[in-house]
Design a protein around this motif. Structure first.
Motif, PDB file in Angstrom:
ATOM      1  N   GLU A  65       0.674  -1.192  -0.043  1.00 25.44           N
ATOM      2  CA  GLU A  65       0.055   0.034   0.057  1.00 25.44           C
ATOM      3  C   GLU A  65       0.880   1.296  -0.047  1.00 25.44           C
ATOM      4  O   GLU A  65       0.469   2.332  -0.432  1.00 25.44           O
ATOM      5  N   VAL A  66       2.015   1.121   0.546  1.00 27.67           N
ATOM      6  CA  VAL A  66       3.059   2.295   0.638  1.00 27.67           C
ATOM      7  C   VAL A  66       3.626   2.387  -0.755  1.00 27.67           C
ATOM      8  O   VAL A  66       3.583   3.702  -1.302  1.00 27.67           O
ATOM      9  N   VAL A  67       3.688   1.532  -1.641  1.00 32.60           N
ATOM     10  CA  VAL A  67       4.328   1.742  -3.008  1.00 32.60           C
ATOM     11  C   VAL A  67       3.005   2.150  -3.886  1.00 32.60           C
ATOM     12  O   VAL A  67       3.404   2.961  -4.755  1.00 32.60           O
ATOM     13  N   VAL A  68       1.820   1.659  -3.547  1.00 35.23           N
ATOM     14  CA  VAL A  68       0.615   2.145  -4.413  1.00 35.23           C
ATOM     15  C   VAL A  68       0.429   3.657  -4.181  1.00 35.23           C
ATOM     16  O   VAL A  68       0.301   4.408  -5.000  1.00 35.23           O
ATOM     17  N   CYS A  69       0.515   4.064  -2.832  1.00 39.18           N
ATOM     18  CA  CYS A  69       0.461   5.527  -2.770  1.00 39.18           C
ATOM     19  C   CYS A  69       1.621   6.256  -3.269  1.00 39.18           C
ATOM     20  O   CYS A  69       1.181   7.556  -3.831  1.00 39.18           O
ATOM     21  N   ALA A  70       2.724   5.926  -3.539  1.00 35.72           N
ATOM     22  CA  ALA A  70       3.952   6.506  -4.317  1.00 35.72           C
ATOM     23  C   ALA A  70       3.504   6.449  -5.743  1.00 35.72           C
ATOM     24  O   ALA A  70       3.769   7.467  -6.300  1.00 35.72           O
ATOM     25  N   VAL A  71       2.871   5.354  -6.227  1.00 40.81           N
ATOM     26  CA  VAL A  71       2.566   5.313  -7.715  1.00 40.81           C
ATOM     27  C   VAL A  71       1.470   6.624  -7.773  1.00 40.81           C
ATOM     28  O   VAL A  71       1.574   7.298  -8.711  1.00 40.81           O
ATOM     29  N   ASN A  72       0.493   6.816  -6.817  1.00 39.96           N
ATOM     30  CA  ASN A  72      -0.343   7.765  -7.025  1.00 39.96           C
ATOM     31  C   ASN A  72       0.282   9.137  -7.071  1.00 39.96           C
ATOM     32  O   ASN A  72      -0.397  10.048  -7.715  1.00 39.96           O
TER      33      ASN A  72
END
Lengths: 434, 434
Positions: free
Chosen positions: A54-61
């Motif tokens: 979820e941290v990586v997904v947050c960075a993608v966003n």
């Protein structure tokens, strides 16, 4: 171009007892949609171990605004500029730069761009790269911070030399495939019986190169290495992988005690950040005939540059989802060629085999022109979730024929495994509540 | 112990034109609450540049389960174990390890733990450290991956030697403070008039050490360096900071052209990951009498270890929010002492001056025992948001007297600047919509 990020998470498997204890193989998965009539999607991912996805997904966003509403032609027409835009975002650069979460997110986005580009061109990614004009290839690379080792002129010369004999090597790949090694037989925690059973099956399938995990208990390592060496015989190739468990002096000591089993390399003996540590280990192990390998957690081209400068490794292991996608990996392949160090990619996880096969096949055809001491990792796991799964024949990767980067997942898999709403997760979460 | 994460974001200021263009000084701010009757809170933060703060906050939440419902005594009673638990979380380690977003989040959490511990002990953090038994200090440090340079025995010897003359040095700090330098006078983009005006004011306030930003246009650098050297005279100390702008050969070339202005150091000449690059630059600049400094973006103790091993720097610049808090910084201070390299901390941002003063005052009293070539950065900005703001007298940091790590923000500031609900943000966002 529109981007969306979903978190895919495969269920954990008891077969995966690694240095990273209790992993839950997952991925941050990016889908790029466009308004073109072809309806093609660019699919990219980066592999994760569960929590933290979820941290990586947050960075993608956080990075998404760089790719939204852009034209694919404009992006790949100035791919170096686009790479720089993503990696040098004025505010996000502080929480990297070019490392860890933001760089994994950058990889997922750029992998999706490369998938889309290859699909548009109607070619598998390796073929897109092989057919591309050397100057166009160079225009995808950001040479920042590596010009003391590799200038654009050096790189052009390497790629031009790589044109010689290219057709023959491409034909060779299509008929014979790229040599692979298996990591599936000897994870830590396997019983001796299971290890024997898996080795027997692998030998029957034609495998000739095997990797064993080491680094916990020395006596246990010795017993397991003796067992596997006896199973595979003295001629076949054995590699060892310590998954960062040791201090520098400890690595030398432990490998001296495992040298009798004739490993080709010791992988990740210590911290992936420790260039000088790897150089010290490498120097000490040369007289024992053991090479040093690392790279799956080396975070960018500046680390790879130094590993080469310091004679710290005899084998470089690129990862298709930790480095900044094809753009940055091209620079590492070219530096490795300049130093004469073989690239033996890391794979496994979720989709890493699918992606990295393209890169190493390109490397052979257009850059290294050699198979000496070269092979690509293979783990037989989770391929069923991919629309264009890897094909292994006679312990070799068969070059993909479908257009794209083989990074597209099956819709059904994404739907079922998406966290936390997919049905796999809903069942798991409901079971936890009861 | 309960943890909560809020995102604080100060408004951007036109005064901040850095390498990181268009920053919006922010922080991920962690508050630890407990069920103890004293009602004390542990407050910790990590500095960010705006976008991306939400990614760090996401990582704080991913790590929070390690600290929730724990007892402070248990944490600090096995602080090395707790540090290892946070940095080697089986699943999160993959998206680091010990670097980038997850390490910034780790710093914010651990800074809050140290703040709480110091408050419980009723001491400012520097005094907690100075009074702590050397063996207890060592038990806070994870020596993993640095034992080839610093063993626990080496560290104990350094700390025991540091006991000699400690009382005198503490008295000296209390009366004279720790020497500071100012970065407020000469940011890139300032007009010559503004630069003169700020220099004049700083000289009147007793400043004797100045840092100028360089690295964009050479002619511009020469003009500004000439101007500031003329303003401060030949005796006062001038440092230069390139904020990672150059390639390795370029750094040598550019500094050769700026050598006439007698800088003490060139800071961040190139990529913070490039240990061997800094070593090459350092070697080339020694004959010119210019040192190399870096560290504010060096991501963990393994990088610092190698900078020291490779003779890559003459000055080490620790950051209180990028390394894994006091635990990891202690290991860097001890390695620097062993190599005889002065530590000159990075500060500025949001709260970095507040925190790092504790560390460098401890370093002088208990580790380095020297002020030669040593000083701590100071930027006069955003201190008004802190409950216990830094105090500067005669260009020196006055040792804090309040209990804790000086990391607690004013409630009112947090409320107003919290993103996106705080009133400052609500006004900005409303204005954007109109």
């Amino acid at each position: 171009m529109l981007g969306s990020a979903v978190q895919f998470s495969a269920q954990s498997s008891s077969a995966f007892l690694m240095r990273h204890t209790d992993p839950d193989y997952s991925a941050a998965y990016v889908v790029l949609e466009t308004d073109a009539e072809d309806g093609l999607q660019g699919c990219g991912l980066t592999f994760t171990l569960g929590r933290g996805t979820e941290v990586v997904v947050c960075a993608v966003n956080a990075l998404a605004h760089h790719v939204l509403h852009k034209d694919l032609g404009d992006i790949v027409g100035n791919f170096r500029g686009f790479y720089r835009e993503l990696t040098s975002d004025g505010q996000l650069r502080w929480i990297g730069p070019e490392k860890g979460v933001v760089h994994l997110a950058t990889a997922a986005i750029l992998n999706a761009v490369w998938d889309l580009w290859a699909k548009r061109e109607g070619k598998p990614l390796w073929k897109l790269l092989v057919d591309m004009d050397p100057r166009m290839l160079l225009s995808c690379i950001d040479f920042r911070y590596i010009t003391d080792v590799l200038t654009e002129e050096d790189a052009l010369e390497i790629l031009q030399n790589g044109q010689v004999g290219k057709k023959e090597r491409e034909d060779q790949m299509l008929t014979q495939g790229y040599p692979a090694y298996t990591t599936s037989c000897a994870w830590l925690g396997y019983s001796d019986d299971l290890l024997k059973q898996l080795c027997t099956a692998a030998l029957e399938d034609g495998w000739t190169r095997f990797k064993v995990k080491v680094g916990a208990d020395l006596e246990d390592d010795i017993r397991r290495c003796r067992l596997i060496r006896a199973m595979i015989g003295p001629e076949k190739i054995l590699m060892m992988d310590a998954n960062q468990r040791w201090e520098v002096p400890e690595a030398v000591e432990r490998m001296s005690q495992l040298a009798e089993f004739k490993p080709l390399w010791i992988e990740e003996p210590t911290s992936p950040d420790d260039i000088l540590g790897h150089a010290a280990i490498s120097k000490a192990l040369v007289p024992l005939g053991i090479g040093v390998a690392t790279g799956e957690q080396c975070h960018n081209r500046v680390i790879f540059k130094q590993l080469l400068q310091a004679n710290a490794v005899q084998f470089l292991q690129i990862d298709s989802c930790r480095l900044g996608s094809v753009n940055e990996i091209l620079s590492v392949l070219l530096m490795a060629k300049k130093f004469g160090i073989p690239v033996c990619p890391h794979a496994g996880g979720v989709g890493l085999c699918e992606l990295v096969q393209h890169l190493i096949i390109f490397d052979y055809i257009s850059v290294s022109a050699s198979l000496d001491n070269r092979m690509c990792e293979y783990v037989d796991h989770l391929h069923e979730h991919f629309k264009y799964p890897v094909q292994i024949k006679q312990a070799s990767y068969v070059p993909p024929k479908d257009a794209g980067y083989s990074s597209e997942m099956k819709e059904d898999s994404v739907r079922k495994h998406q966290y936390p709403d997919g049905e796999v997760w809903q069942k798991l979460l409901a079971a936890q509540e009861n």
